[in-house]
Design a protein around this motif. Structure first.
Motif, PDB file in Angstrom:
ATOM      1  N   GLN A  52      -1.481  10.444  -4.599  1.00  0.00           N
ATOM      2  CA  GLN A  52      -1.931  11.609  -5.347  1.00  0.00           C
ATOM      3  C   GLN A  52      -1.023  11.935  -6.523  1.00  0.00           C
ATOM      4  OE1 GLN A  52      -2.073  14.631  -2.376  1.00  0.00           O
ATOM      5  NE2 GLN A  52      -3.765  13.685  -1.285  1.00  0.00           N
ATOM      6  N   VAL A  53       0.211  11.473  -6.524  1.00  0.00           N
ATOM      7  CA  VAL A  53       1.125  11.827  -7.610  1.00  0.00           C
ATOM      8  C   VAL A  53       1.357  10.686  -8.591  1.00  0.00           C
ATOM      9  CG1 VAL A  53       2.326  13.613  -6.318  1.00  0.00           C
ATOM     10  CG2 VAL A  53       3.186  11.277  -6.248  1.00  0.00           C
ATOM     11  N   ILE A  54       0.730   9.538  -8.351  1.00  0.00           N
ATOM     12  CA  ILE A  54       0.870   8.420  -9.278  1.00  0.00           C
ATOM     13  C   ILE A  54       0.128   8.751 -10.562  1.00  0.00           C
ATOM     14  CG2 ILE A  54       0.185   6.022  -9.657  1.00  0.00           C
ATOM     15  CD1 ILE A  54       0.922   5.466  -6.817  1.00  0.00           C
ATOM     16  N   THR A  55       0.619   8.205 -11.647  1.00  0.00           N
ATOM     17  CA  THR A  55       0.029   8.442 -12.955  1.00  0.00           C
ATOM     18  C   THR A  55      -1.453   8.138 -12.956  1.00  0.00           C
ATOM     19  OG1 THR A  55       2.090   7.828 -13.955  1.00  0.00           O
ATOM     20  CG2 THR A  55       0.174   7.810 -15.380  1.00  0.00           C
ATOM     21  N   LYS A  56      -2.200   9.065 -13.495  1.00  0.00           N
ATOM     22  CA  LYS A  56      -3.635   8.899 -13.659  1.00  0.00           C
ATOM     23  C   LYS A  56      -3.927   9.140 -15.130  1.00  0.00           C
ATOM     24  CE  LYS A  56      -4.152  10.575  -9.029  1.00  0.00           C
ATOM     25  NZ  LYS A  56      -3.778  11.770  -8.362  1.00  0.00           N
ATOM     26  N   GLN A  97       0.846  -1.194   0.000  1.00  0.00           N
ATOM     27  CA  GLN A  97       0.000   0.000   0.000  1.00  0.00           C
ATOM     28  C   GLN A  97       0.882   1.246   0.000  1.00  0.00           C
ATOM     29  OE1 GLN A  97      -3.100   0.262  -0.358  1.00  0.00           O
ATOM     30  NE2 GLN A  97      -3.951  -1.721   0.153  1.00  0.00           N
ATOM     31  N   LEU A  98       0.457   2.258  -0.715  1.00  0.00           N
ATOM     32  CA  LEU A  98       1.194   3.517  -0.724  1.00  0.00           C
ATOM     33  C   LEU A  98       0.559   4.482   0.262  1.00  0.00           C
ATOM     34  CD1 LEU A  98       1.572   4.065  -4.550  1.00  0.00           C
ATOM     35  CD2 LEU A  98       3.298   3.279  -2.972  1.00  0.00           C
ATOM     36  N   LEU A 148       8.125   3.372 -11.942  1.00  0.00           N
ATOM     37  CA  LEU A 148       8.788   4.029 -10.822  1.00  0.00           C
ATOM     38  C   LEU A 148       8.365   3.357  -9.521  1.00  0.00           C
ATOM     39  CD1 LEU A 148       8.286   7.757 -11.865  1.00  0.00           C
ATOM     40  CD2 LEU A 148      10.429   6.486 -11.871  1.00  0.00           C
ATOM     41  N   LYS A 149       9.321   3.094  -8.661  1.00  0.00           N
ATOM     42  CA  LYS A 149       9.020   2.560  -7.344  1.00  0.00           C
ATOM     43  C   LYS A 149       8.417   3.677  -6.496  1.00  0.00           C
ATOM     44  CE  LYS A 149      12.892  -0.646  -7.493  1.00  0.00           C
ATOM     45  NZ  LYS A 149      14.206  -0.967  -6.914  1.00  0.00           N
ATOM     46  N   PRO A 150       7.612   3.322  -5.521  1.00  0.00           N
ATOM     47  CA  PRO A 150       7.032   4.345  -4.642  1.00  0.00           C
ATOM     48  C   PRO A 150       8.087   5.235  -3.988  1.00  0.00           C
ATOM     49  CG  PRO A 150       5.932   2.252  -4.292  1.00  0.00           C
ATOM     50  CD  PRO A 150       7.095   1.985  -5.211  1.00  0.00           C
ATOM     51  N   GLU A 151       9.227   4.652  -3.630  1.00  0.00           N
ATOM     52  CA  GLU A 151      10.295   5.438  -3.001  1.00  0.00           C
ATOM     53  C   GLU A 151      10.847   6.479  -3.980  1.00  0.00           C
ATOM     54  OE1 GLU A 151      10.708   1.955  -3.291  1.00  0.00           O
ATOM     55  OE2 GLU A 151       9.777   1.513  -1.375  1.00  0.00           O
ATOM     56  N   ASP A 152      10.981   6.067  -5.251  1.00  0.00           N
ATOM     57  CA  ASP A 152      11.467   6.991  -6.278  1.00  0.00           C
ATOM     58  C   ASP A 152      10.480   8.125  -6.482  1.00  0.00           C
ATOM     59  OD1 ASP A 152      13.706   5.385  -6.646  1.00  0.00           O
ATOM     60  OD2 ASP A 152      12.740   4.221  -8.241  1.00  0.00           O
ATOM     61  N   MET A 153       9.195   7.776  -6.519  1.00  0.00           N
ATOM     62  CA  MET A 153       8.170   8.810  -6.694  1.00  0.00           C
ATOM     63  C   MET A 153       8.171   9.780  -5.524  1.00  0.00           C
ATOM     64  SD  MET A 153       5.125   6.834  -8.662  1.00  0.00           S
ATOM     65  CE  MET A 153       4.321   8.358  -9.023  1.00  0.00           C
TER      66      MET A 153
END
Length: 194
Positions: free
Chosen positions: A57-61, A50-51, A165-170
């Motif tokens: 909110q910043v993941i690609t949509k 889970q993020l 992109l990994k969550p950490e990278d994002m």
């Protein structure tokens, strides 16, 4: 008559310079407060599948891609050409924007308030261009080959050459954008593009 015009123009420039200094000071204070809040908040790092909500909110949509200026003109372009085309499209948009503001500023029949607003917007466009270039270099320094950043009034879009992109990278990229621009996480869109 010429002397009075020069005097008036000089006074306007001095007042405008003072206003810009005050606005710049206020911007620095707001950024310092934002930075302080960011430093005092919990880090936004994924702890499992889970993020955390802010990174969600910043993941690609996909539905947001159509609202990013310039993307509709370069659909179907892939690879490194995509990033080059995006930069060219962004530059064309900015050139038209700058030209329209310069016309208002240079027109002797322009309303003084309209001229002042156009000057402010010219400075804003210049600031956004500088921030975009700075962010692109910072993100590339993190090891990404290609990146393009577009800053607009509603937020920031960062398109990064990556298969995923990994969550950490994002989180790291979003942190760079927040610190550089002062935008909230909800106003940031990060799009991985291969």
């Amino acid at each position: 008559m010429i002397t009075s015009k020069r005097t008036i123009l000089s006074l306007v420039m001095i007042i405008l310079g003072g206003l810009l200094m005050v606005m710049g000071y206020q911007d620095r204070v707001e950024r310092a407060q934002s930075k302080s809040q960011l430093e005092n908040s919990q880090p936004t790092v994924a702890t499992g599948p889970q993020l955390p909500a802010p990174i969600d909110q910043v993941i690609t949509k996909p539905h947001l891609k159509e609202t990013t200026p310039g993307i509709e003109n370069i659909q179907g372009v892939t690879g490194d050409e995509y990033f080059a085309e995006y930069r060219i499209t962004r530059e064309r948009i900015r050139s038209r924007e700058i030209e329209s503001y310069k016309q208002v500023v240079d027109n002797p029949n322009s309303d003084p308030e309209a001229r002042q607003e156009a000057q402010y917007r010219l400075l804003d466009v210049t600031r956004r261009i500088e921030q975009e270039l700075h962010l692109e270099q910072l993100i590339k320094a993190k090891g990404y080959k290609e990146v393009v950043v577009h800053i607009q009034n509603g937020g920031v879009t960062a398109i990064i050459k990556s298969t995923g992109l990994k969550p950490e990278d994002m989180a790291r990229i979003a942190d760079l954008i927040v610190r550089t621009t002062g935008f909230d996480l909800a106003e940031i869109l990060i799009i991985p593009k291969d």
